[in-house]
Every structure is written in structure tokens, then in C-alpha cells.
Design a protein around this motif. Structure first.
Motif, PDB file in Angstrom:
ATOM      1  N   VAL A  10       0.820   1.131  -4.578  1.00  0.00           N
ATOM      2  CA  VAL A  10       0.138  -0.134  -4.293  1.00  0.00           C
ATOM      3  C   VAL A  10       1.053  -1.274  -4.719  1.00  0.00           C
ATOM      4  O   VAL A  10       1.382  -1.407  -5.897  1.00  0.00           O
ATOM      5  CB  VAL A  10      -1.208  -0.219  -5.023  1.00  0.00           C
ATOM      6  CG1 VAL A  10      -1.898  -1.549  -4.724  1.00  0.00           C
ATOM      7  CG2 VAL A  10      -2.112   0.951  -4.630  1.00  0.00           C
ATOM      8  N   ALA A 194      -4.258  -4.173   5.511  1.00  0.00           N
ATOM      9  CA  ALA A 194      -5.003  -3.503   4.442  1.00  0.00           C
ATOM     10  C   ALA A 194      -6.208  -2.723   4.945  1.00  0.00           C
ATOM     11  O   ALA A 194      -6.580  -1.695   4.367  1.00  0.00           O
ATOM     12  CB  ALA A 194      -5.437  -4.514   3.385  1.00  0.00           C
ATOM     13  N   SER A 197      -5.483   0.955   5.534  1.00  0.00           N
ATOM     14  CA  SER A 197      -4.784   1.633   4.445  1.00  0.00           C
ATOM     15  C   SER A 197      -4.975   3.143   4.491  1.00  0.00           C
ATOM     16  O   SER A 197      -4.003   3.905   4.445  1.00  0.00           O
ATOM     17  CB  SER A 197      -5.264   1.091   3.093  1.00  0.00           C
ATOM     18  OG  SER A 197      -4.910  -0.251   2.926  1.00  0.00           O
ATOM     19  N   PRO A 210      -1.843  -4.870  -0.239  1.00  0.00           N
ATOM     20  CA  PRO A 210      -3.079  -5.617  -0.025  1.00  0.00           C
ATOM     21  C   PRO A 210      -3.155  -6.921  -0.821  1.00  0.00           C
ATOM     22  O   PRO A 210      -3.055  -6.936  -2.042  1.00  0.00           O
ATOM     23  CB  PRO A 210      -4.141  -4.633  -0.534  1.00  0.00           C
ATOM     24  CG  PRO A 210      -3.457  -3.913  -1.658  1.00  0.00           C
ATOM     25  CD  PRO A 210      -1.980  -3.897  -1.339  1.00  0.00           C
ATOM     26  N   GLY A 213      -5.630  -7.229  -3.661  1.00  0.00           N
ATOM     27  CA  GLY A 213      -5.237  -6.638  -4.934  1.00  0.00           C
ATOM     28  C   GLY A 213      -4.895  -7.671  -5.988  1.00  0.00           C
ATOM     29  O   GLY A 213      -4.793  -7.339  -7.179  1.00  0.00           O
ATOM     30  N   TYR A 220      -7.825  -0.400  -4.998  1.00  0.00           N
ATOM     31  CA  TYR A 220      -6.713  -0.022  -4.129  1.00  0.00           C
ATOM     32  C   TYR A 220      -5.882   1.107  -4.744  1.00  0.00           C
ATOM     33  O   TYR A 220      -5.437   2.018  -4.034  1.00  0.00           O
ATOM     34  CB  TYR A 220      -5.820  -1.233  -3.851  1.00  0.00           C
ATOM     35  CG  TYR A 220      -6.439  -2.202  -2.883  1.00  0.00           C
ATOM     36  CD1 TYR A 220      -6.463  -1.939  -1.518  1.00  0.00           C
ATOM     37  CD2 TYR A 220      -7.023  -3.381  -3.334  1.00  0.00           C
ATOM     38  CE1 TYR A 220      -7.045  -2.830  -0.619  1.00  0.00           C
ATOM     39  CE2 TYR A 220      -7.605  -4.280  -2.448  1.00  0.00           C
ATOM     40  CZ  TYR A 220      -7.612  -3.992  -1.095  1.00  0.00           C
ATOM     41  OH  TYR A 220      -8.196  -4.871  -0.214  1.00  0.00           O
ATOM     42  N   GLN A 239     -12.039   2.428   0.991  1.00  0.00           N
ATOM     43  CA  GLN A 239     -11.588   1.558   2.081  1.00  0.00           C
ATOM     44  C   GLN A 239     -12.672   0.545   2.428  1.00  0.00           C
ATOM     45  O   GLN A 239     -12.401  -0.653   2.585  1.00  0.00           O
ATOM     46  CB  GLN A 239     -11.226   2.386   3.315  1.00  0.00           C
ATOM     47  CG  GLN A 239     -10.754   1.567   4.508  1.00  0.00           C
ATOM     48  CD  GLN A 239      -9.350   1.018   4.329  1.00  0.00           C
ATOM     49  OE1 GLN A 239      -8.378   1.721   4.550  1.00  0.00           O
ATOM     50  NE2 GLN A 239      -9.247  -0.245   3.956  1.00  0.00           N
ATOM     51  N   THR A 242     -12.988  -2.065  -0.374  1.00  0.00           N
ATOM     52  CA  THR A 242     -11.911  -3.061  -0.363  1.00  0.00           C
ATOM     53  C   THR A 242     -12.018  -3.978   0.867  1.00  0.00           C
ATOM     54  O   THR A 242     -11.697  -5.162   0.783  1.00  0.00           O
ATOM     55  CB  THR A 242     -10.528  -2.391  -0.416  1.00  0.00           C
ATOM     56  OG1 THR A 242     -10.403  -1.441   0.663  1.00  0.00           O
ATOM     57  CG2 THR A 242     -10.330  -1.667  -1.745  1.00  0.00           C
TER      58      THR A 242
END
Length: 304
Positions: A10, A194, A197, A210, A213, A220, A239, A242
Motif C-alpha cells: 500500500v 482504488a 484494488s 489509494p 489512505g 487498505y 473494497q 474503502t
């Protein structure tokens, strides 16, 4: 996922915390970097989310110095060197490397239309001059240009070009890119889209980049670790989580508007102020108050 590629995980495209006089807020840098380190993420500074195209060279120098100091060798520091002027990008590459940046990142110049031969020559020339590994960054939303995959495939064999961060929202392109590089230990694919992801990680991407983040790196990192473990059910759940967090400040807003909203969230979480670099400006007071009220409950549940 590949085992030996060091450019993975990440990688958060960090906001640039600013004081009211536009100087870099060193305390803010420390708070954000520490949040990322505690979560197990790495910082990518002087990128799109960091308002890099509006920052002076001197501001970027301070940003690199402060980030490298706070990271203190605990993870890789990715630093953007993009400029419409090639010598300026080269100067930035050398200076940021001297200051301790580990990986350099560059998108294509964004003023003149380019033919493929120019793109290839430019990328090779920049890579030859960079004293650290170089990752290219494809972001059509700001450059108005999509780096062709066949050009990137040629560049992927250059000894100093180690990966691609791709933020273009095109699933067909994503599938083709992953088919090219999913088994290449010497070339990393990083997804900057993102919302895709899990899809990208499941199909061979090495890492995620992302912007959300900045205030919520933990989900993440949990998503990435679930993907590494092959726990796709958990990864899909994360997912959606986020995606919902990203929608708090992105839904219904342009890129510039969303960056200003992102800093409001960062301010509410005690990470940095809301100052932006012109031509982006912070939210008006009434707009900010309404935004905070709108997302208040969600903010309370964010562990920052």
C-alpha cells in the motif's frame, strides 16, 4: 503475487500539509507519515494528491526532507519529479535522491501532444538521468495523455525503470497491462484506480495507491494482506468499505474539489490543516461546515 519485487503493498499518495503562508507544515508531515507507518503503508509524496504541479521546487525539497526524516528508513519513500521541463525533472531526481528518496515517480509532460516516438525517447532520457529507480505514472485525467502499453512494455526492460503506476480508469487497458506484467519480477504494476484494488491484486498487480489512505490507511493494508492470503471474500468486503470512505469526499466533486474536501477530513482527524495551493482553494466556511455535518457520523468511525 510476486515475492521478490520490492515495489509493492500500500503506497499512499500523500497530501502536502501546508501552513496558511503556503510553507510546508512539518508537524503535519510527521503526523501523516507516522499514521502510514503504523498501518504498514509507504508514502508517495509530490504526486497528484499532493498538489505537486502547484508546489515550488523549494516546497518539494522541504517535503522530501521532512518525509525522509520521519520515515527514517522504515519503508521506501516514493517522490514525484514530474515537470513539463525535462532538465527540471532531472534536477529534482538528483536532489530528491540526495535527500534520501528511494524511488522516483514521473508522469508525462502535459502541454504538447506527443507522438509515440517522442514518448519513448523522453522516458528513456529521463530514466538514464535518474540516480534512483524510476516508476512511470499514467494519469490521463490530468495529462490528457494515455501512455501506450506497447511503449511501456519496451520501457519495462530498461534497467532503471522498475514499474508503472496506472490511474487510468479503463478495465480493458488494465487487463492487458496485467497480462503483460503479472509474472515479471523485475517490473511492478501499481493500481491507482482504488475502486479496482481487489480486481487488480487478484489478477497480478503488485500494489495499490489509494488517496483515501491519507486518513484511513488501515483498511487498505488489511485489503492488501487479505489479497496476499487469498481471502477474497474479506478483500471484497474491505473494497466496499474503502469505496464508501472514498465517496465521502469524492462523490459529486471534481478532482480539485475532492482534494480540498480530503484536507477537511484530514483536519477533522487532527492530521493537518485545510490550506491548499492555488489554483485550488480550500472550502468556504459555510461549505466546510455543511460538509462536516454531512459526514460526521462516518468520521467518528474512522480510526485515525
Amino acid at each position: 503475487m510476486k515475492k521478490d519485487n520490492p515495489y509493492k503493498g500500500v503506497i499512499v499518495p500523500m497530501v502536502t500539509p501546508l501552513n496558511d503562508d503556503y510553507s510546508v507544515d512539518s508537524d503535519g508531515v510527521g503526523k501523516i507519515v507516522n499514521l502510514l507507518l503504523e498501518a504498514g503503508a509507504s508514502p508517495f509524496i509530490a504526486g497528484t494528491t499532493g498538489e505537486a504541479s502547484s508546489l515550488s521546487f523549494q516546497q518539494k525539497e522541504v517535503l522530501v526532507k521532512e518525509t525522509v526524516k520521519q520515515v527514517n528508513g522504515k519503508t521506501l519513500v516514493y517522490a514525484g519529479i514530474s515537470s513539463n521541463c525535462l532538465p527540471e525533472s532531472i534536477d529534482a531526481a538528483k536532489r530528491f535522491a540526495d535527500l534520501g528518496a528511494d524511488v522516483l515517480v514521473a508522469n508525462m509532460p502535459s502541454y504538447y501532444p506527443l507522438k509515440d516516438a517522442f514518448t519513448l525517447r523522453y522516458c528513456e532520457q529521463l530514466a538514464e538521468a535518474c540516480p534512483k529507480p524510476l516508476i512511470f505514472y499514467n494519469i490521463t485525467a490530468t495529462t490528457g495523455y494515455s501512455i501506450p502499453l506497447d511503449i511501456l512494455e519496451k520501457l519495462s526492460y530498461h534497467p532503471n525503470i522498475v514499474g508503472l503506476k496506472d490511474s487510468e480508469r479503463d478495465q480493458d487497458r488494465l487487463d492487458k497491462a496485467l497480462s503483460l506484467w503479472k509474472n515479471r519480477e523485475d517490473f511492478a504494476h501499481l493500481i491507482g484506480w482504488a475502486a479496482m484494488s481487489v480486481y487488480a491484486l487478484k489478477n497480478g498487480s503488485d500494489g495499490i495507491v489509494p488517496s483515501t489512505g491519507n486518513f484511513a490507511p488501515v483498511p487498505y493494508v488489511e485489503l492488501y494482506e487479505a489479497a496476499r492470503a487469498g481471502d477474497w471474500k474479506l478483500a471484497e468486503t474491505l473494497q466496499q468499505k474503502t469505496n464508501d470512505l472514498s465517496a465521502l469526499y469524492q462523490k459529486g466533486r471534481s478532482l480539485s474539489e475532492s482534494l480540498a474536501a480530503l484536507k477537511v477530513i484530514m483536519n477533522e482527524k487532527g492530521l493537518c490543516g485545510t490550506q491548499m495551493m492555488p489554483p485550488i482553494y480550500r472550502m468556504e466556511e459555510k461549505e466546510e461546515a455543511a460538509f462536516i455535518q454531512e459526514i460526521g457520523k462516518e468520521l467518528e468511525n474512522i480510526n485515525a
